[in-house]
Motif scaffolding. Structure first.
Motif, PDB file in Angstrom:
ATOM      1  N   ASP A  74       0.825  -1.214   0.000  1.00 10.59           N
ATOM      2  CA  ASP A  74       0.000   0.000   0.000  1.00 10.59           C
ATOM      3  C   ASP A  74       0.855   1.258   0.000  1.00 10.59           C
ATOM      4  N   ARG A  75       1.929   1.250   0.774  1.00 14.13           N
ATOM      5  CA  ARG A  75       2.811   2.431   0.844  1.00 14.13           C
ATOM      6  C   ARG A  75       3.502   2.674  -0.499  1.00 14.13           C
ATOM      7  N   ILE A  76       3.955   1.587  -1.136  1.00 13.40           N
ATOM      8  CA  ILE A  76       4.580   1.724  -2.454  1.00 13.40           C
ATOM      9  C   ILE A  76       3.565   2.272  -3.452  1.00 13.40           C
ATOM     10  N   ALA A  77       2.351   1.757  -3.393  1.00 16.53           N
ATOM     11  CA  ALA A  77       1.297   2.252  -4.287  1.00 16.53           C
ATOM     12  C   ALA A  77       1.064   3.742  -4.089  1.00 16.53           C
ATOM     13  N   ALA A  78       1.022   4.171  -2.834  1.00 14.90           N
ATOM     14  CA  ALA A  78       0.791   5.588  -2.542  1.00 14.90           C
ATOM     15  C   ALA A  78       1.938   6.448  -3.066  1.00 14.90           C
ATOM     16  N   LEU A  79       3.173   5.982  -2.895  1.00 16.29           N
ATOM     17  CA  LEU A  79       4.333   6.740  -3.380  1.00 16.29           C
ATOM     18  C   LEU A  79       4.317   6.859  -4.902  1.00 16.29           C
ATOM     19  N   LEU A  80       4.023   5.748  -5.588  1.00 20.55           N
ATOM     20  CA  LEU A  80       3.986   5.771  -7.046  1.00 20.55           C
ATOM     21  C   LEU A  80       2.849   6.645  -7.562  1.00 20.55           C
ATOM     22  N   GLU A  81       1.731   6.615  -6.854  1.00 17.01           N
ATOM     23  CA  GLU A  81       0.575   7.420  -7.260  1.00 17.01           C
ATOM     24  C   GLU A  81       0.883   8.908  -7.152  1.00 17.01           C
ATOM     25  N   THR A  82       1.613   9.311  -6.101  1.00 18.76           N
ATOM     26  CA  THR A  82       1.970  10.726  -5.956  1.00 18.76           C
ATOM     27  C   THR A  82       2.930  11.180  -7.053  1.00 18.76           C
ATOM     28  N   GLU A  83       3.647  10.233  -7.653  1.00 16.78           N
ATOM     29  CA  GLU A  83       4.536  10.559  -8.772  1.00 16.78           C
ATOM     30  C   GLU A  83       3.790  10.555 -10.105  1.00 16.78           C
ATOM     31  N   GLY A  84       2.493  10.314 -10.043  1.00 17.10           N
ATOM     32  CA  GLY A  84       1.678  10.362 -11.244  1.00 17.10           C
ATOM     33  C   GLY A  84       1.620   9.058 -12.020  1.00 17.10           C
ATOM     34  N   LEU A  85       2.132   7.985 -11.439  1.00 14.93           N
ATOM     35  CA  LEU A  85       2.120   6.702 -12.124  1.00 14.93           C
ATOM     36  C   LEU A  85       0.777   6.006 -11.938  1.00 14.93           C
ATOM     37  N   THR A  86       0.371   5.307 -12.985  1.00 15.50           N
ATOM     38  CA  THR A  86      -0.892   4.558 -12.949  1.00 15.50           C
ATOM     39  C   THR A  86      -0.664   3.212 -13.615  1.00 15.50           C
TER      40      THR A  86
END
Length: 201
Positions: A74-86
């Motif tokens: 979940d934390r990795i997902a949140a970090l990647l999402e803040t970088e605009g990755l989908t």
């Protein structure tokens, strides 16, 4: 999670886990007296929580094994999402899908049972009582019953649960391994919106 699982999800089992881990290399199981002593150092009701601190009684300890891999996903997902990755599938031992496949469609996941689960903006976790064992014979699994101090009975080979977060799915799957039947698992997961039992064998 502790309340919803009837106390089966209990991160204070670390003294029990340490006892079993220390006994196995010596070729044995902990005796009843040692288990009773370790149980006296467990129990979520003995943990004091407030905004400033988490306090444990002497001899107590917490383990995050039942939720850690999911939380990390979940934390990795949140970090990647803040970088605009989908459109990413994260695998930390538990799965967390951000979006779907880049070329379109859901992420296809095949369970060991052969069942296929489609993931999109969801997570999936599988727990197996004998996935990790203390003994060389592979009979004493790593998921411990906080009421008896013993490894989970061999009711389930594995339980797979999907949920909105990987931490939730991970914790639910761990607790489910200590339940006697699918009805008990379903009753537990009904208290968590969006959680589903995908497989139990």
């Amino acid at each position: 999670m502790h309340r919803a699982s009837g106390g089966r999800f209990d991160p204070t089992v670390q003294p029990l886990w340490a006892l079993w881990a220390e006994s196995a290399p010596r070729g044995g199981r902990p005796d009843a007296r040692a288990i009773e002593d370790a149980l006296s150092k467990t129990g979520c009701g003995k943990v004091e929580l407030d905004a400033a601190a988490i306090a444990l009684r002497p001899g107590m300890a917490l383990t995050l094994n039942g939720i850690g891999q999911g939380y990390v996903a979940d934390r990795i997902a949140a970090l990647l999402e803040t970088e605009g990755l989908t459109d990413i599938l994260i695998d930390t031992g538990e799965l967390r899908a951000l979006g779907g496949k880049p070329e379109g469609g859901d992420w296809p996941v095949r369970l060991k049972t052969g069942k296929r689960v489609a993931l999109r903006q969801r997570a999936l976790a599988t727990s197996s009582p004998l996935g990790t064992t203390f003994d060389q014979a592979g009979k004493d699994g790593h998921i411990l019953d906080p009421t008896t101090g013993m490894p989970a009975p061999a009711t389930w080979q594995s339980v797979t649960i999907s949920a909105p977060s990987a931490a939730m799915a991970d914790a639910l799957a761990t607790a489910a391994c200590l339940m006697s039947d699918a009805a008990a698992i379903l009753a537990m997961i009904r208290t968590f919106e969006g959680a589903h039992l995908e497989a139990g064998t």
